[in-house]
Write an enzyme that holds these catalytic residues in place. Structure first.
Site, PDB file in Angstrom:
ATOM      1  N   CYS A  79      10.661 121.618  12.129  1.00  0.00           N
ATOM      2  CA  CYS A  79      11.462 121.917  10.941  1.00  0.00           C
ATOM      3  C   CYS A  79      10.497 122.250   9.816  1.00  0.00           C
ATOM      4  O   CYS A  79       9.637 121.429   9.472  1.00  0.00           O
ATOM      5  CB  CYS A  79      12.319 120.707  10.576  1.00  0.00           C
ATOM      6  SG  CYS A  79      13.165 120.828   8.982  1.00  0.00           S
ATOM      7  N   CYS A 191      12.094 128.999   8.499  1.00  0.00           N
ATOM      8  CA  CYS A 191      13.025 127.933   8.867  1.00  0.00           C
ATOM      9  C   CYS A 191      13.230 128.081  10.360  1.00  0.00           C
ATOM     10  O   CYS A 191      13.532 129.187  10.838  1.00  0.00           O
ATOM     11  CB  CYS A 191      14.347 128.055   8.118  1.00  0.00           C
ATOM     12  SG  CYS A 191      15.647 126.951   8.742  1.00  0.00           S
TER      13      CYS A 191
END
Length: 223
Positions: A79, A191
């Site tokens: 992440c 992302c």
């Protein structure tokens, strides 16, 4: 690389949702018999719309849960938001090695010819001081066009991956159109959720734009 037996390499992956799955798949391609666990903190998704303090606390709690229930050799923070905001705090608190997924700004700067780079990320990653440090360190001569896109992150988490191609292309169009209008020749997927639509982004962006992510580098570092 020789694999002596199943479980020789034990990896834990942490993300706020399904974004890190392409990283897990890439690692399993390299090490087919690795023993892996994947923790998706979907209860508190999306991390990219939380405060820095919340993300750090959530990441600490998730890491504690991983260590209580699984004995990994390495934790891959799959992440970008957690990596940018909380990786330093995790390394200070826990002895286990962490591999983070930070925006591939350096790689993008090496590829960009016109020195205009699009950065597609969460709002928190786009605005974080660590991202600014990456830019000043590796792309100070580049114009960085930043786009936080929480709607696209949410749509990917909530079923866009399995939607038809027309729907996927429609979902990514606002971001790609914005980058094309800005004249970038490189787009950084900062992302991990966006890696689930990499092919669609590249197709819509066209051959004059290179789409870059950190997947290969992160997996190589974890091996």
């Amino acid at each position: 690389m020789k694999i002596k037996h199943r479980g020789q390499y034990q990896y834990a992956f942490l993300d706020s949702g399904s974004g890190g799955l392409p990283y897990l798949a890439q690692l399993r391609d390299k090490v087919p018999f690795a023993s892996c666990v994947y923790l998706a903190d979907t209860l508190r998704f999306p991390y990219g719309e939380k405060t820095r303090e919340q993300v750090i606390q959530f990441a600490i709690e998730a890491t504690e849960k991983i260590l209580e229930n699984f004995k990994p050799e390495i934790i891959v923070i799959a992440c970008n938001t957690i990596s940018v905001v909380a990786l330093e705090a995790l390394r200070e608190r826990f002895l286990i090695p962490f591999v983070g997924t930070v925006p591939a700004i350096k790689l993008a700067a090496e590829h960009s010819k016109n020195r205009k780079i699009g950065l597609l990320a969460t709002n928190l990653t786009v605005a974080d001081p660590y991202t600014e440090t990456l830019i000043s360190s590796f792309a100070s001569d580049c114009e960085i066009v930043r786009r936080g896109d929480p709607l696209l992150v949410s749509r990917i988490e909530n079923g866009l991956i399995t939607a038809g191609k027309h729907e996927r292309m429609k979902a990514i169009q606002p971001a790609v159109d914005a980058f094309k209008a800005a004249g970038v020749d490189t787009i950084v997927l900062a992302c991990t959720h966006f890696l689930n639509v990499t092919e669609e982004i590249q197709e819509m962006a066209g051959s004059s734009i290179t789409v870059i992510d950190s997947k290969n580098g992160v997996v190589q570092q974890a091996l």
